[in-house]
Design an enzyme around this catalytic site. Structure first.
Site, PDB file in Angstrom:
ATOM      1  N   ASP A   1      90.313  20.109  74.673  1.00  0.00           N
ATOM      2  CA  ASP A   1      90.188  18.721  75.153  1.00  0.00           C
ATOM      3  C   ASP A   1      91.465  18.148  75.715  1.00  0.00           C
ATOM      4  O   ASP A   1      91.375  17.397  76.826  1.00  0.00           O
ATOM      5  CB  ASP A   1      90.045  17.602  73.892  1.00  0.00           C
ATOM      6  CG  ASP A   1      88.766  17.945  73.158  1.00  0.00           C
ATOM      7  OD1 ASP A   1      87.912  18.723  73.698  1.00  0.00           O
ATOM      8  OD2 ASP A   1      88.688  17.624  71.865  1.00  0.00           O
TER       9      ASP A   1
HETATM   10  P1  NAP Z   1      90.765  21.219  70.671  1.00  0.00           P
HETATM   11  O1  NAP Z   1      90.187  20.679  71.769  1.00  0.00           O
HETATM   12  O2  NAP Z   1      90.337  21.079  69.255  1.00  0.00           O
HETATM   13  O3  NAP Z   1      90.431  22.772  71.098  1.00  0.00           O
HETATM   14  C1  NAP Z   1      90.882  23.926  70.295  1.00  0.00           C
HETATM   15  C2  NAP Z   1      90.262  25.371  70.924  1.00  0.00           C
HETATM   16  O4  NAP Z   1      90.802  26.431  70.273  1.00  0.00           O
HETATM   17  C3  NAP Z   1      88.767  25.380  70.879  1.00  0.00           C
HETATM   18  O5  NAP Z   1      88.352  25.331  72.210  1.00  0.00           O
HETATM   19  C4  NAP Z   1      88.546  26.972  70.301  1.00  0.00           C
HETATM   20  O6  NAP Z   1      87.615  27.608  71.033  1.00  0.00           O
HETATM   21  C5  NAP Z   1      89.929  27.324  70.405  1.00  0.00           C
HETATM   22  N1  NAP Z   1      90.505  28.317  69.338  1.00  0.00           N
HETATM   23  C6  NAP Z   1      90.056  27.973  67.935  1.00  0.00           C
HETATM   24  N2  NAP Z   1      90.543  28.960  67.316  1.00  0.00           N
HETATM   25  C7  NAP Z   1      91.086  29.929  68.089  1.00  0.00           C
HETATM   26  C8  NAP Z   1      91.718  31.111  68.025  1.00  0.00           C
HETATM   27  N3  NAP Z   1      91.776  31.852  66.751  1.00  0.00           N
HETATM   28  N4  NAP Z   1      92.239  31.870  68.893  1.00  0.00           N
HETATM   29  C9  NAP Z   1      91.920  31.226  70.276  1.00  0.00           C
HETATM   30  N5  NAP Z   1      91.356  30.125  70.536  1.00  0.00           N
HETATM   31  C10 NAP Z   1      90.881  29.466  69.313  1.00  0.00           C
HETATM   32  O7  NAP Z   1      92.188  21.451  70.543  1.00  0.00           O
HETATM   33  P2  NAP Z   1      93.303  20.846  71.607  1.00  0.00           P
HETATM   34  O8  NAP Z   1      93.221  21.027  72.936  1.00  0.00           O
HETATM   35  O9  NAP Z   1      94.448  21.041  71.005  1.00  0.00           O
HETATM   36  O10 NAP Z   1      92.995  19.123  71.395  1.00  0.00           O
HETATM   37  C11 NAP Z   1      93.148  18.566  70.081  1.00  0.00           C
HETATM   38  C12 NAP Z   1      92.058  17.569  69.761  1.00  0.00           C
HETATM   39  O11 NAP Z   1      92.298  17.184  68.527  1.00  0.00           O
HETATM   40  C13 NAP Z   1      92.109  16.505  70.687  1.00  0.00           C
HETATM   41  O12 NAP Z   1      90.672  16.144  71.156  1.00  0.00           O
HETATM   42  C14 NAP Z   1      92.767  15.329  69.902  1.00  0.00           C
HETATM   43  O13 NAP Z   1      92.189  13.938  70.121  1.00  0.00           O
HETATM   44  C15 NAP Z   1      92.365  15.537  68.528  1.00  0.00           C
HETATM   45  N6  NAP Z   1      93.055  15.149  67.418  1.00  0.00           N
HETATM   46  C16 NAP Z   1      94.518  15.518  67.388  1.00  0.00           C
HETATM   47  C17 NAP Z   1      95.529  14.947  66.489  1.00  0.00           C
HETATM   48  C18 NAP Z   1      96.789  14.937  66.593  1.00  0.00           C
HETATM   49  O14 NAP Z   1      97.514  14.405  65.827  1.00  0.00           O
HETATM   50  N7  NAP Z   1      97.336  16.299  67.318  1.00  0.00           N
HETATM   51  C19 NAP Z   1      94.790  13.959  65.622  1.00  0.00           C
HETATM   52  C20 NAP Z   1      93.381  13.798  65.460  1.00  0.00           C
HETATM   53  C21 NAP Z   1      92.450  14.234  66.519  1.00  0.00           C
HETATM   54  P3  NAP Z   1      86.804  28.792  70.407  1.00  0.00           P
HETATM   55  O15 NAP Z   1      86.216  28.424  69.237  1.00  0.00           O
HETATM   56  O16 NAP Z   1      85.743  29.184  71.479  1.00  0.00           O
HETATM   57  O17 NAP Z   1      87.963  29.837  70.033  1.00  0.00           O
END
Ligand code: NAP
Length: 467
Positions: A391
């Site tokens: 994301d």
């Molecule tokens: P993300 O959008 O959740 O994407 C994570 C990606 O990691 C997924 O596409 C997944 O694809 C891949 N993945 C999972 N396990 C894996 C592994 N073992 N090896 C390789 N890839 C793996 O993560 P992000 O880009 O870090 O974004 C964070 C999201 O969380 C945002 O939407 C944000 O708003 C939300 N959020 C964050 C917080 C905070 O405080 N940080 C709090 C609340 C919400 P596959 O399944 O295909 O592997």
């Protein structure tokens, strides 16, 4: 004399808590922050214990022992479980505040003069916030821990907000009645109903919220726990509790605001938006092609680069790939390639998630760049290496008005000359939406677990096939 010592201890503790929060602003001083917080808490406990009138020392020792018994295992959880661990701490805080409120209420029944309108109102606020924080935080921890019988996805039904606000409203109305008539014959019946409604509201509050929104909700619950401690301070006439609760409450609130801003969401959207509900995606008819690269090919691309920007995300945390990432960083920098880590404020599942993981792998702070700092450099970046981020690098955030991430600032990975993206499948990330970055002309996928893929890349460099 003891009064003077208590006041001195209160000032010292408040100062230590403020220092603790201030030190937490920077990873370099964060450990001092923990020490200051622990020291402040120890001073507060000892000063309270030294007050005259405490007769049951064995109970206090028992409570301290019980605290250690629960606290020590909690401190040993892995980093990926810290959000739910934090939720459990808030649950205990809320329960403590609620129970103190209950105890005070029944003590005051013996001395009705204690029921001044202000203190009774504080008691009601303490009990409502304390108990709703207790059950709400337990539910939040359960969702994050993916406990089977607690659904991860938001559970919604028609009239849900009406029911939820009705339960909270009923507790509020009964609370007002209690403040107006604290010694009425019905008051001892009303009081447990208020506590019960607050416990119920905590559960209802969390049911419609998706598991992935929990970190933000936990931060909001943190501020409720703080406010409940403020109310407890007024009930117990403890200025220290008022100060500590206000620091807790305001820091939780500020953190929630920062998280909401970084996701371009409002509080109302987090609490009532049912974010993460499975949405039917309309078929576009156009099938985009995912291009795959081999580890050898990827290593060659990296070796020819002058500037590599690594964009870590939740997948790096899940795979625990940070130590392999460090090895890759070493291999690249040894070849005079400039390597920067682009840190998105909400990458992962808790604030500072990536910073903590990279620090754990001893990656120098100087290699870390904030999103605003690195974005202007992205057009000059030869390879953007996306490791389990989705994301936070989705260009749809810039223009797709209907998208749940519309308006969220992103790291401009798509502007790099070449993109290498590591993930296990074609599944979407947290927001449940497709990411066109992966099917862009200059993007090459490295499918697999992040730790394995990075490990293979490191092996390529170590094998000496690359110079
Ligand atoms: P993300 O959008 O959740 O994407 C994570 C990606 O990691 C997924 O596409 C997944 O694809 C891949 N993945 C999972 N396990 C894996 C592994 N073992 N090896 C390789 N890839 C793996 O993560 P992000 O880009 O870090 O974004 C964070 C999201 O969380 C945002 O939407 C944000 O708003 C939300 N959020 C964050 C917080 C905070 O405080 N940080 C709090 C609340 C919400 P596959 O399944 O295909 O592997």
């Amino acid at each position: 004399m003891t009064q003077a010592i208590a006041q001195l201890a209160a000032i010292l503790t408040a100062a230590l808590f403020i220092f603790a929060l201030n030190y937490m602003n920077d990873p370099k001083t964060a450990r001092h922050g923990v020490t200051a917080g622990v020291l402040g808490m120890a001073v507060a406990i000892l000063a309270t214990w030294a007050q005259p009138g405490i007769v049951h020392h064995v109970w206090i020792l028992g409570a301290i022992a019980a605290g250690f018994l629960v606290g020590v295992p909690l401190s040993l959880v892995p980093l990926t479980a810290v959000p739910q661990r934090t939720a459990l701490s808030h649950a205990f805080g809320g329960l403590a505040a609620g129970l103190v409120g209950v105890a005070e209420y029944y003590l005051w029944l013996r001395e009705p003069a204690q029921f001044t309108p202000f203190r009774t109102a504080a008691l009601v606020v303490e009990v409502i916030l304390g108990f709703l924080t207790f059950t709400g935080s337990l539910m939040a921890a359960g969702k994050l821990q993916e406990i089977k019988w607690i659904p991860q996805r938001p559970v919604t039904y028609p009239g849900q907000n009406f029911v939820n606000l009705g339960v909270l409203g009923a507790a509020g109305v009964l609370g007002v009645l209690l403040v107006l008539h604290p010694t009425a014959p019905s008051a001892p019946t009303i009081f447990p109903i208020i506590a019960g409604l607050a416990l119920l509201f905590g559960v209802f509050l969390i049911i419609p919220i998706g598991g992935a929104d929990m970190p933000t909700v936990i931060s909001i619950l943190n501020s409720y726990a703080g406010l409940s401690a403020v109310a407890m301070g007024f009930v117990l006439n403890s200025s220290l509790l008022v100060v500590a609760g206000a620091l807790d409450g305001s820091s939780g609130l500020i953190l929630s605001i920062i998280m909401c801003r970084a996701m371009n969401r409002s509080f109302a959207n987090v609490l009532f938006g049912a974010f993460g509900t499975v949405q039917k995606v309309a078929a576009t008819g156009e099938q985009k092609v995912w291009k795959q690269e081999t580890v050898e090919g990827a290593a060659q691309l990296l070796e020819q680069a002058r500037l590599v920007v690594i964009i870590p995300g939740y997948g790096m945390a899940v795979a625990q790939a940070q130590h392999k990432v460090r090895e890759l960083y070493d291999a690249l920098t040894k070849r005079d390639i400039t390597v920067k880590f682009a840190i998105h404020p909400v990458a992962g599942r808790m604030p500072g998630h990536m910073n903590v993981l990279l620090a754990e792998a001893n990656i120098p702070y100087t290699a870390l760049a904030e999103m605003d700092e690195v974005n202007p450099e992205m057009p000059q970046c030869d390879v953007a290496l996306v490791i389990g981020a989705n994301d936070v690098v989705n260009p749809a955030a810039r223009y797709a008005k209907g998208s749940p991430i519309y308006g969220m600032p992103i790291i401009d990975a798509d502007k790099a000359k070449t993109v290498l993206a590591i993930k296990r499948s074609k599944n979407p990330g947290f927001a449940g939406i497709d990411n066109e970055l992966y099917v862009q002309d200059n993007t090459w996928m490295l499918f697999g677990d992040a730790k394995t893929v990075i490990g293979d890349l490191v092996k390529q460099f170590a094998a000496g096939g690359l110079h």
